[in-house]
Design a protein around this motif. Sequence first.
Motif, PDB file in Angstrom:
ATOM      1  N   LYS A  48       6.779  -3.852   5.769  1.00 19.55           N
ATOM      2  CA  LYS A  48       5.717  -4.091   4.778  1.00 19.55           C
ATOM      3  C   LYS A  48       4.349  -3.824   5.389  1.00 19.55           C
ATOM      4  N   ALA A  49       4.143  -4.273   6.610  1.00 23.39           N
ATOM      5  CA  ALA A  49       2.851  -4.034   7.276  1.00 23.39           C
ATOM      6  C   ALA A  49       2.609  -2.536   7.449  1.00 23.39           C
ATOM      7  N   ALA A  50       3.673  -1.787   7.774  1.00 22.28           N
ATOM      8  CA  ALA A  50       3.536  -0.344   7.952  1.00 22.28           C
ATOM      9  C   ALA A  50       3.234   0.355   6.630  1.00 22.28           C
ATOM     10  N   VAL A  51       3.876  -0.081   5.560  1.00 19.04           N
ATOM     11  CA  VAL A  51       3.629   0.510   4.244  1.00 19.04           C
ATOM     12  C   VAL A  51       2.188   0.275   3.810  1.00 19.04           C
ATOM     13  N   VAL A  52       1.688  -0.933   4.017  1.00 24.54           N
ATOM     14  CA  VAL A  52       0.302  -1.256   3.667  1.00 24.54           C
ATOM     15  C   VAL A  52      -0.661  -0.393   4.468  1.00 24.54           C
ATOM     16  N   LYS A  53      -0.427  -0.305   5.773  1.00 28.61           N
ATOM     17  CA  LYS A  53      -1.311   0.464   6.661  1.00 28.61           C
ATOM     18  C   LYS A  53      -1.266   1.965   6.335  1.00 28.61           C
ATOM     19  N   ASP A  54      -0.060   2.509   6.217  1.00 28.69           N
ATOM     20  CA  ASP A  54       0.088   3.958   6.027  1.00 28.69           C
ATOM     21  C   ASP A  54      -0.453   4.436   4.685  1.00 28.69           C
ATOM     22  N   ASN A  55      -0.374   3.599   3.660  1.00 29.89           N
ATOM     23  CA  ASN A  55      -0.740   4.040   2.320  1.00 29.89           C
ATOM     24  C   ASN A  55      -2.134   3.622   1.882  1.00 29.89           C
ATOM     25  N   SER A  56      -2.845   2.923   2.739  1.00 30.31           N
ATOM     26  CA  SER A  56      -4.236   2.592   2.451  1.00 30.31           C
ATOM     27  C   SER A  56      -5.125   3.753   2.893  1.00 30.31           C
ATOM     28  N   THR A  57      -6.059   4.111   2.052  1.00 27.19           N
ATOM     29  CA  THR A  57      -6.992   5.203   2.369  1.00 27.19           C
ATOM     30  C   THR A  57      -8.414   4.656   2.397  1.00 27.19           C
ATOM     31  N   GLY A  58      -9.358   5.557   2.600  1.00 25.34           N
ATOM     32  CA  GLY A  58     -10.750   5.125   2.633  1.00 25.34           C
ATOM     33  C   GLY A  58     -11.236   4.578   1.314  1.00 25.34           C
ATOM     34  N   THR A  59     -10.615   4.993   0.233  1.00 23.22           N
ATOM     35  CA  THR A  59     -11.060   4.560  -1.100  1.00 23.22           C
ATOM     36  C   THR A  59     -10.033   3.697  -1.826  1.00 23.22           C
ATOM     37  N   TYR A  60      -8.883   3.463  -1.189  1.00 21.29           N
ATOM     38  CA  TYR A  60      -7.817   2.705  -1.858  1.00 21.29           C
ATOM     39  C   TYR A  60      -7.104   1.831  -0.835  1.00 21.29           C
ATOM     40  N   LYS A  61      -7.069   0.546  -1.089  1.00 22.08           N
ATOM     41  CA  LYS A  61      -6.423  -0.392  -0.188  1.00 22.08           C
ATOM     42  C   LYS A  61      -5.178  -0.988  -0.847  1.00 22.08           C
ATOM     43  N   VAL A  62      -4.072  -0.874  -0.161  1.00 26.40           N
ATOM     44  CA  VAL A  62      -2.814  -1.428  -0.672  1.00 26.40           C
ATOM     45  C   VAL A  62      -2.738  -2.914  -0.334  1.00 26.40           C
TER      46      VAL A  62
END
Length: 222
Positions: free
Chosen positions: A127-141
């Motif tokens: 879950k931590a990896a999914v949050v980190k990998d899919n968060s961008t500069g304009t979008y936070k998971v």
Amino acid sequence: MNNSVTNTARLVGAGLRALLVLTLVTGVLYPLVVTGIAQGLFHDQANGSEIKADGKVVGSSLIGQAYNLPLKEGQETPAPDLKWFQGRPQNGLGTNSVNTQYKLILSGATNRSGDNEELIQWVKDAKAAVVKDNSTGTYKVKPSQVPADAVTSSGSGLDPDISPQYADLQVHRVAEKNGLSTAEVRKLVDEHTEGRTLGFMGEPRVNVLELNIALKELTATS
């Protein structure tokens, strides 16, 4: 004595004829008929549900694939190639056993209970990896956005599909990595989302390989 020998010879001859007939029917004719029917009526399924791209077979719609970067020196497992949509976790049997890693040698689940400490830690790390990998500069998971299939392997460990929720979660990252708009990438996800079988069996799903092929085609024309 002569009658006994004659009867034995007849029985042997009858047995050989029966063997030849059964071999011809069950070993030649029946397989040919079944193969012919399968090829004629269910050609794609009979040949492994192959998926083609650029004129060549690149996989099967029934088997998941990994989308990773080349393994670097010192790495035990390769890092995901984040320009592609990612499938479900591949560690179905665990890293210290006969884990398939999509190599198709074996398949299976972890067989760990829901309160198993190791499984719980796997899920937390995933879950931590999914949050980190899919968060961008304009979008936070947010952790609450991560669906179960993003952090758990399937029963076989080879699931080719992900939920529409997990595909949608990856849209911003995939768009940023490929220089596309989120609207373009989300449209791809919508176009490759399949509903429940016959309208009531299973869950809506997205085939990751088919989606990534469409993504490659989109990036090539953008």
